[in-house]
Design an enzyme around this catalytic site. Structure first.
Site, PDB file in Angstrom:
ATOM      1  N   ASP A 260      -5.340  18.162 -20.091  1.00  0.00           N
ATOM      2  CA  ASP A 260      -6.786  18.031 -19.949  1.00  0.00           C
ATOM      3  C   ASP A 260      -7.165  18.656 -18.588  1.00  0.00           C
ATOM      4  OD1 ASP A 260      -9.089  15.347 -20.867  1.00  0.00           O
ATOM      5  OD2 ASP A 260      -9.442  17.380 -20.158  1.00  0.00           O
TER       6      ASP A 260
HETATM    7  C1  GLC Z   1     -12.803  17.046 -20.121  1.00  0.00           C
HETATM    8  C2  GLC Z   1     -12.447  16.123 -21.229  1.00  0.00           C
HETATM    9  C3  GLC Z   1     -11.892  16.821 -22.428  1.00  0.00           C
HETATM   10  C4  GLC Z   1     -12.568  18.158 -22.587  1.00  0.00           C
HETATM   11  C5  GLC Z   1     -12.163  19.024 -21.406  1.00  0.00           C
HETATM   12  C6  GLC Z   1     -12.781  20.423 -21.460  1.00  0.00           C
HETATM   13  O1  GLC Z   1     -12.614  16.506 -18.860  1.00  0.00           O
HETATM   14  O2  GLC Z   1     -11.627  15.006 -20.928  1.00  0.00           O
HETATM   15  O3  GLC Z   1     -12.091  15.952 -23.543  1.00  0.00           O
HETATM   16  O4  GLC Z   1     -12.162  18.772 -23.797  1.00  0.00           O
HETATM   17  O5  GLC Z   1     -12.510  18.414 -20.173  1.00  0.00           O
HETATM   18  O6  GLC Z   1     -14.168  20.339 -21.335  1.00  0.00           O
END
Ligand code: GLC
Length: 729
Positions: A260
């Site tokens: 993430d």
């Molecule tokens: C975020 C989220 C994730 C998302 C990613 C990209 O912090 O936790 O669910 O897909 O960043 O935006």
């Protein structure tokens, strides 16, 4: 040669041509949303230093970045462009928690398919969805993105939505890779605080939190995203137990894993890694193939290999998994990667689908004296509340590309529906759902007095749920409660429609209303869906995918709880008010509950009313004695006893009465949405297996034990129509 073998060969042949820096480049993902491409970024693309980008929403930039990556680099490897298409791209469907309230995975699949078409046209080949974290704590803002508290229900939605996004052929121009997130246990964050610690015994992890991910892997999900949280002291992004042993070795997942956002770097804050070099090492060893946004891989993998700390094989395995998905996606030949062109307007059939999904997601919680549906001949109606005409908040959390001009608000839809036949008194009453300004209270009460009925649209702003937005108090924000109480003084039939991203503690305020519809954040077609329900074109049919607590102090509260040694439903409860002052110490006769609120939730999992009544009768199980490995049928007759055609979600729950580990008092093991005409009876049957009644023991083995089971079928988790069956040696 099979398609898979062909893909493997293409990836292998390409890998063999790559330098170490080019291999590491494939493992790097960065965000870029500006309308220019800086020279240093162009240079990184030409060097093959980037494998994926996210949020490249300017179409011309999206296409130009791909052109540089392919036409101006040595090996011409396309990027995979990612975007959070969580519940729609341009057409915004209900938030995932609302989609789960439809109990209609096929419908959710169609919504995902529609979203994939729009996102692919805009130049994206990858969505970071579906999120499938089991959520049993409504203080956690991301419950809005989840499919609720139950692994069986969430698993059905996870698999359906993966298939919706990816279609039957991942290389098709309108197919996009899905991403099972956040792996794993993210919804178990202590206190419902986002990013917080999760302590989960592995057998509970396997029985409750992992099943949706296993369903996604079985549905061939292309990618998996690691969670921000730690599990029992090990951050998910550095957790080989879940990423390698379970995900890959046990389940056979062969897509790739992305961290993430900066989750690799956050392992330093977790106290699990010393520095970014250590983070790069531990993430790669654990099984993270691509790093989102932070630069541990870019800055340290080469030196880790040169020092012999990381083997080239480990690197090659990661890059191969990425290349395989790029080949499966047809990025090298089938995908139109130079022609990003977002839809000018939502496609008509998507709008129709958005209305259908919104309509089926709304849950009727209360309908005293059959207040709803309102007569279509009504002559004057008050439409009030801060969300009655709000085209933005109803789109919900993680709306990235939906446009407010596409939204049809409740006020607009009601005006369209009633036309000139009725006088509509509109007043928001508050500048926003967070406002505490009571200056409009008197006019609001006056308008209510002038009307035959009042529709009040209350709720939460979209930003108050979703990532990083946990709340300790779950009441309606601002002065909404007070305004509703004021308006109820008019004595007119009051219909409360709540638009929120999570369960709210609405027990007290619901007492002031004659009817309550829970509409979540329903998306672009919020208004038309609600108008059809309010005026009885359709009957509400949504069912709660999550338990509603009476108050925050009751959390965690969920239906599949354990019975304990002092189950509260077996004793008469001494409530606090009836305890004499200066009472002597006593713990006899009490039970697992609260002195002040008891133990029942405000509304149970699976609950939802209709404009008609469904009668359940003649429950049957055949055979009622089975061996492990065998199947059996359970059936029931459901009758629509009312005057209106309507849909019902028939739910089947079981309980393993006695086992080597205590089992929940109920577990969902089947459901079916049916439509019945007035007075129509349908026989609903479920094919079950002894294998589905098992659980993971302390040795992490999935076991099915002989013994007696209870089985219920009904319209919610408090179903009381029961039968028994037995698994025999
Ligand atoms: C975020 C989220 C994730 C998302 C990613 C990209 O912090 O936790 O669910 O897909 O960043 O935006």
């Amino acid at each position: 040669m099979s398609e898979d073998t062909n893909i493997d060969k293409k990836a292998k042949d390409l890998l063999a041509k790559m330098t170490l820096p080019e291999k590491i480049g494939q493992m790097v993902q960065i965000a870029h949303s500006s309308d220019t491409i800086p020279e240093d970024l162009k240079q990184r693309l030409r060097e093959g230093g980037i494998g994926s980008m996210l949020n490249v929403t300017v179409p011309e930039i999206n296409s130009e970045i791909q052109r540089i990556a392919v036409r101006e680099s040595r090996l011409g490897i396309p990027l995979i462009m990612g975007r959070d298409v969580i519940h729609g791209y341009r057409t915004i469907f209900p938030i995932p928690l609302a989609q789960a309230a439809t109990w209609d995975p096929q419908l959710a699949k169609e919504c995902a398919r529609a979203a994939a078409r729009e996102a692919a046209a805009a130049g994206f080949q990858w969505t970071f969805a579906p999120m499938m974290d089991i959520a049993r704590d409504p203080r956690w803002g991301r419950i809005a993105e989840s499919f609720g508290e139950d692994p069986f229900l969430a698993s059905r939605f996870a698999a359906a939505i993966v298939r919706g996004f990816q279609g039957d052929d991942l290389s098709a121009p309108d197919a996009i890779a899905a991403c099972a997130k956040h792996f794993a246990g993210y919804g178990a964050a202590e206190g419902g605080r986002d990013y917080d610690t999760a302590n989960i015994p592995e057998n509970l992890l396997r029985d409750v939190y992992l099943p949706p991910f296993k369903a996604a892997v079985d549905a061939k999900v292309a990618t998996v995203m690691t969670a921000f949280n730690e599990i029992n002291g090990v951050p998910s992004t550095g957790n080989a137990r879940i990423l390698r042993s379970i995900l890959r070795e046990e389940w056979g997942f062969c897509g790739f894993v992305v961290s993430d956002w900066r989750a690799t770097a956050e392992m330093i804050d977790h106290g699990f890694c010393e520095d970014m070099k250590d983070a790069a090492k531990k993430a790669l060893i654990a099984g993270v193939d691509m790093e989102m946004q932070s630069s541990a891989y870019r800055d340290h993998l080469l030196e880790l290999i040169e020092e012999g700390v990381i083997s080239v094989k480990l690197l090659d395995d990661a890059v191969t998994r990425i290349l395989r998905i790029k080949f499966q996606l047809g990025l090298f030949d089938r995908k139109p990667i130079y022609s990003a062109k977002p839809p000018e307007t939502p496609e008509y059939e998507n709008i129709d689908l958005a209305k259908k999904a919104a309509l089926k997601s709304v849950v009727l919680l209360k309908n005293q004296n059959k207040t709803l549906p309102l007569s279509r001949k009504i002559r004057s109606i008050a439409v009030m509340g801060p969300l009655a005409d709000d085209s933005y908040e109803v789109l919900g959390t993680w709306n990235r590309d939906g446009r407010v001009e596409d939204t049809v608000t409740p006020l607009t839809a009601i005006r369209n529906y009633l036309g000139a036949s009725a006088q509509i008194h509109y007043l928001a009453g508050l500048e926003s759902s967070r406002s505490a300004n009571t200056s409009q209270f008197a006019p609001a009460l006056e308008k209510a007095r002038q009307s035959e009925a009042v529709l009040f649209f209350a709720g939460e702003e979209s930003i108050l749920s979703g990532e990083a937005h946990s709340r300790a108090h779950l009441n309606l924000p601002g002065a909404q409660d007070a305004l509703i109480a004021e308006i109820s003084k008019s004595g007119k039939p009051l219909v409360l429609v709540i638009l929120a991203g999570r369960p709210l503690t609405i027990g007290d305020i619901s007492e002031k209303a004659d009817a309550v519809l829970y509409a979540w954040h329903p998306g672009t077609m919020c208004g038309p869906a609600l108008a059809d329900l309010i005026f009885g074109i359709e009957a509400p049919s949504g069912k709660l995918p999550v338990t509603f607590p009476k108050t925050e102090g009751q959390i965690p509260v969920y239906y599949a709880h354990k019975n304990t040694g002092r189950p509260p439903d077996k004793v008469s409860l001494t409530m606090m008010d009836s305890i004499p002052l200066r009472a002597q110490q006593s713990s006899l006769g009490d039970a697992a509950r609260y002195l002040d609120i008891g133990y029942k939730p405000l509304y149970p999992f699976g609950y939802g009313l209709s404009y008609t009544t469904f009668i359940y009768a003649n429950i049957r199980i055949s055979p009622d004695k089975i061996r492990s490995g065998e199947g059996f049928k359970a059936s029931v007759e459901v009758t629509n006893a009312g005057e209106m055609e309507a849909e019902e979600v028939v739910q089947l729950y079981v309980r393993d009465r006695t086992a080597s580990l205590t089992r929940p008092v109920k577990e969902l093991k089947g459901f079916e949405r049916i439509r019945l005409k007035p007075k129509e009876t349908k026989n609903v049957s479920f094919d079950l297996s002894a294998g589905a009644m098992g659980f993971h023991n302390s040795a992490m083995e999935y076991i099915v034990e002989p013994g007696k089971f209870d089985l219920w079928i009904g319209g919610d988790s408090h179903a009381d129509l029961m039968a028994e069956f037995q698994i025999i040696e």
